[in-house]
Design a protein around this motif. Structure first.
Motif, PDB file in Angstrom:
ATOM      1  N   VAL A  70     -11.408  35.868  51.349  1.00  0.00           N
ATOM      2  CA  VAL A  70     -10.576  34.735  50.907  1.00  0.00           C
ATOM      3  C   VAL A  70      -9.122  35.166  50.663  1.00  0.00           C
ATOM      4  CG1 VAL A  70     -11.903  35.032  48.790  1.00  0.00           C
ATOM      5  CG2 VAL A  70     -10.166  33.318  48.833  1.00  0.00           C
ATOM      6  N   HIS A  71      -8.904  36.458  50.392  1.00  0.00           N
ATOM      7  CA  HIS A  71      -7.550  36.962  50.131  1.00  0.00           C
ATOM      8  C   HIS A  71      -6.921  37.648  51.344  1.00  0.00           C
ATOM      9  CE1 HIS A  71      -7.840  35.942  45.969  1.00  0.00           C
ATOM     10  NE2 HIS A  71      -8.733  36.843  45.670  1.00  0.00           N
ATOM     11  N   LYS A  72      -7.531  37.490  52.535  1.00  0.00           N
ATOM     12  CA  LYS A  72      -7.117  38.353  53.658  1.00  0.00           C
ATOM     13  C   LYS A  72      -5.669  38.157  54.096  1.00  0.00           C
ATOM     14  CE  LYS A  72      -9.060  35.800  57.637  1.00  0.00           C
ATOM     15  NZ  LYS A  72      -9.146  34.531  56.907  1.00  0.00           N
ATOM     16  N   ASN A 107     -17.048  33.784  31.081  1.00  0.00           N
ATOM     17  CA  ASN A 107     -16.681  35.103  31.609  1.00  0.00           C
ATOM     18  C   ASN A 107     -15.182  35.193  31.877  1.00  0.00           C
ATOM     19  OD1 ASN A 107     -17.181  37.743  32.627  1.00  0.00           O
ATOM     20  ND2 ASN A 107     -17.127  36.926  34.711  1.00  0.00           N
ATOM     21  N   ARG A 108     -14.607  34.158  32.495  1.00  0.00           N
ATOM     22  CA  ARG A 108     -13.161  34.171  32.757  1.00  0.00           C
ATOM     23  C   ARG A 108     -12.379  34.301  31.441  1.00  0.00           C
ATOM     24  NH1 ARG A 108     -11.614  34.940  38.114  1.00  0.00           N
ATOM     25  NH2 ARG A 108      -9.618  34.031  37.535  1.00  0.00           N
ATOM     26  N   ASP A 109     -12.873  33.646  30.396  1.00  0.00           N
ATOM     27  CA  ASP A 109     -12.182  33.709  29.101  1.00  0.00           C
ATOM     28  C   ASP A 109     -12.197  35.131  28.533  1.00  0.00           C
ATOM     29  OD1 ASP A 109     -11.590  31.033  29.231  1.00  0.00           O
ATOM     30  OD2 ASP A 109     -13.127  30.398  27.792  1.00  0.00           O
ATOM     31  N   SER A 143     -16.370  35.535  39.032  1.00  0.00           N
ATOM     32  CA  SER A 143     -16.311  34.351  39.895  1.00  0.00           C
ATOM     33  C   SER A 143     -15.439  33.283  39.250  1.00  0.00           C
ATOM     34  CB  SER A 143     -17.705  33.770  40.098  1.00  0.00           C
ATOM     35  OG  SER A 143     -18.595  34.755  40.540  1.00  0.00           O
ATOM     36  N   ASP A 144     -14.733  32.501  40.114  1.00  0.00           N
ATOM     37  CA  ASP A 144     -13.824  31.487  39.574  1.00  0.00           C
ATOM     38  C   ASP A 144     -14.368  30.066  39.678  1.00  0.00           C
ATOM     39  OD1 ASP A 144     -13.539  31.090  42.278  1.00  0.00           O
ATOM     40  OD2 ASP A 144     -11.466  31.769  42.375  1.00  0.00           O
ATOM     41  N   SER A 145     -15.593  29.893  40.202  1.00  0.00           N
ATOM     42  CA  SER A 145     -16.245  28.573  40.223  1.00  0.00           C
ATOM     43  C   SER A 145     -17.749  28.799  40.359  1.00  0.00           C
ATOM     44  CB  SER A 145     -15.745  27.740  41.405  1.00  0.00           C
ATOM     45  OG  SER A 145     -16.216  28.293  42.623  1.00  0.00           O
TER      46      SER A 145
HETATM   47 MG    MG Z   1     -10.350  35.791  41.886  1.00  0.00          MG
END
Ligand code: MG
Ligand code: RTP
Length: 140
Positions: free
Chosen positions: A53-55, A86-88, A119-121
């Protein structure tokens, strides 16, 4: 609030500094349960696939090099609203911007060597969990 799952990586800067336990303790104290965990060495192909996704981002090559520079610990975490929880506790991507008490503020080295992935979602969590774990390796 529903009990859900998210995917976490303890990155090579943290395993190198023997902080696998320190990171896991902070996750557990934030109300997340480790329901799967394994220490692995990512191959270049795995790192490139995981971060596909970051390529097109300028840091992609460096990020893949960093993520293969030493062992990582991949984990499945379970808890109420697990992705957000987890993100927090992870804190901002750049440790310099992260709030006190977060993993990245307390333990991380730099924007790249930032100790943890999360993970972000929920959709990405499911994809990322399946990338590394079979169902029978996850014990809730
Ligand atoms: Mg990320
Ligand atoms: P992660 O995916 O690792 O949980 O982190 P994140 O969502 O907070 O950050 P993201 O934007 O998804 O970036 C993924 C990872 O790439 C590295 N990065 N380096 N040099 C840079 O400017 C830069 N920006 C991001 C970080 O290791 C980040 O966690």
């Amino acid at each position: 609030m529903a009990v859900t799952r998210t995917f976490s990586i303890i990155k090579p800067d943290a395993t190198r500094r023997n902080q696998t336990g320190a990171v896991t303790k902070m996750l557990e104290e934030a109300g997340l349960r480790v329901v799967a965990s394994k220490r692995i060495q990512l191959s270049k192909e795995q790192a490139e696939g995981f971060y596909a996704v970051h390529k097109d981002r300028p840091f992609y090559g460096e990020l893949c090099n960093f993520m293969t520079s030493g062992p990582v610990v991949v984990q499945v975490l379970e808890g109420e609203d697990a992705v957000k929880r987890n993100r927090d506790i992870m804190g901002a991507t750049n440790p310099a911007d992260a709030a006190p008490g977060t993993i990245r503020k307390e333990l991380a080295e730099s924007i790249e060597a930032n100790s943890v992935h999360g993970s972000d979602s929920e959709e990405n969590a499911a994809t990322e969990i399946a990338f590394f774990f079979n169902d029978d390796e996850i014990v809730g």
